[in-house]
Write an enzyme that holds these catalytic residues in place. Structure first.
Site, PDB file in Angstrom:
ATOM      1  CB  SER A 170      -0.903   0.034   1.238  1.00 39.10           C
ATOM      2  OG  SER A 170      -1.806  -1.043   1.252  1.00 39.10           O
TER       3      SER A 170
ATOM      4  CG  HIS B 268      -5.603  -1.602   4.267  1.00 45.10           C
ATOM      5  ND1 HIS B 268      -6.283  -2.596   3.595  1.00 45.10           N
ATOM      6  CD2 HIS B 268      -5.085  -0.783   3.308  1.00 45.10           C
ATOM      7  CE1 HIS B 268      -6.172  -2.403   2.296  1.00 45.10           C
ATOM      8  NE2 HIS B 268      -5.452  -1.316   2.090  1.00 45.10           N
TER       9      HIS B 268
END
Length: 463
Positions: free
Chosen positions: A314, A402
């Protein structure tokens, strides 16, 4: 709907602007007002007809389709007047709410408490809810409302009168677009070209630069999924791109290399989520929850039962802006020994924070194990692992998603994204968030208590 004109905001214009109540009661309009009082009253009457509880939802939807047809031809200023009518003229009945609250307080601890609570809950429901539900009832109504909110969002800071309408839309969308109601479909190179074109258009994390790039992401050793809503046929809401590998991925270039050999799916042990893109601006702020990740994981495990690890690669989009603001304090708090080592590395004594930040602007020229490289990684680890907003949520938008879904900060990756965008956002740093399926609830509970779940390796970077 894209040519949005911002409403007047100067003090002089604000001082002379008439309230919606004054405009509805007036005989003549002012030159600066989009809808004349007569048209404004007619529009309000049409909205009230849609909202009439005496008619069926089907009839209400038919009337809503007529207003939507007018709206499609309206100017941006006329649309804003329509928003104001929806927001201000369909609010909850304050007197009924106060009465229900008094009744509930009087009923506490008595046999009628439950019924009083139900009445109180109902009193909070605004007529605006039924109005929006009836707009959603005609075939193109859901598309209409999502586009309406997308156009509305940029105006919220300058016109707080629209906040109630936005909040109502977001609340309804959170129910209507729950992941449980969405269809999950795999997208491959064999999918319709129009769908692949939308993947290219809406990719928000790592730009797709060509059809060859798109084909690489849709090859057999990859998986790409789209979430679809039944009322928006053919329109993906979310794209999830996955690479199937042996172990964690630490860098984007190998994943995007069109000339690389395909991975051996039989040996794949790890699913790497490297891009999750929301395609609809009008659904901003709508949480799809951990079910989104879980559904993709379940689909992958059904096809590849040998997969043991599920993680992301990410970006850290908020890192540079945070570090730029915090650099003076962070540098002042840096241990003397570390400061001396960085000064020696840069060949300067008495460094100020601004000089340190300037040196970080060329991360490709830095060694990750150098004093300055380690200082940057320590700052990034702190940003992800310790810094929280006043509401207890992570500062970084991707981290909020997340970590809120139960992942933990697993590993920082030096120059994981060496692209211009990656350097601009986070000096090229990327992060792996690990989804330990047995500890998702534990991690969420930990975050709720103000502690970010991080792996030992990330903790060590903060020391």
């Amino acid at each position: 709907m894209n040519n949005v004109v911002k409403p007047p905001s100067t003090e002089a214009e604000g001082a002379s602007a008439r309230t919606m109540r004054e405009r509805l009661g007036a005989l003549l309009g002012r030159r600066s007002e989009a809808l004349s009082p007569w048209v404004l009253r007619r529009t309000l009457s049409e909205l009230q007809a849609i909202n009439d509880p005496a008619i069926s939802d089907v009839e209400g939807g038919r009337l809503a389709a007529g207003v939507a047809g007018w709206y499609a031809q309206a100017s941006p200023e006329e649309r804003r007047d329509c928003w104001l009518l929806m927001s201000q003229q369909f609010a909850p009945d304050v007197s009924a709410l106060d009465e229900a609250r008094r009744e509930y307080e009087a009923a506490l601890g008595k046999p009628g408490e439950a019924e009083a609570e139900v009445r109180l809950r109902r009193s909070f429901s605004s007529p605006r809810t039924r109005l929006l539900q009836r707009f959603a009832a005609f075939p193109e109504g859901m598309r209409f409302l999502v586009d309406l909110r997308a156009e509305l969002l940029p105006h919220l800071k300058s016109d707080k009168r629209l906040v109630a309408l936005d909040a109502e839309l977001e609340a309804l969308f959170s129910t209507w677009f729950d992941v449980a109601f969405l269809d999950l479909k795999r997208i491959s190179w064999e999918s319709p070209a129009a769908l692949v074109e939308k993947l290219i258009k809406y990719e928000a994390v790592h730009d797709i630069t060509s059809w060859a790039d798109a084909k690489n992401r849709l090859d057999e050793d990859r998986r790409c999924y789209g979430f679809f809503h039944p009322r928006l046929p053919g329109e993906p809401l979310i794209f999830v791109e996955v690479a199937l590998l042996q172990g964690l991925a630490g860098s984007m270039p190998p994943l995007l290399d069109e000339t690389a050999d395909a991975s051996d799916l039989g040996k794949a042990t790890t699913a790497i989520f490297y891009s999750i893109s929301n395609t609809q601006t009008g659904l901003r702020g709508v949480s799809f929850g951990d079910s989104l990740i879980k559904r993709v994981v379940e689909t992958l495990r059904a096809e590849f039962p040998q997969l043991k690890e599920f993680a992301t690669l990410s970006p850290i989009p908020g890192l540079r802006s945070w570090l730029t603001k915090q650099a003076p304090d962070l540098w002042a708090g840096t241990a003397a020994r570390t400061r001396q080592a960085i000064e020696k590395q840069l060949g300067q004594n008495g460094l100020e924070a601004v000089a340190v930040m300037a040196a970080l602007d060329k991360p490709k020229e830095l060694d990750e194990k150098s004093p300055l490289g380690r200082w940057l990684q320590a700052a990034a680890a702190r940003f992800l692992g310790k810094e929280l907003a006043s509401n207890g949520r992570p500062l970084d938008a991707v981290a909020r998603f997340h970590l809120g879904n139960g992942a933990r900060v697993e590993r920082l990756n030096w120059l994981g994204d060496p692209s211009a965008k990656g350097v601009k956002q986070s000096y090229g740093l990327m992060v792996n968030y690990l989804y330990d399926l047995k500890r998702l609830d534990k991690h969420r509970a930990q975050l709720a208590k103000g502690s970010v779940p991080v792996a030992k390796a990330v903790e060590n970077l903060m020391d």
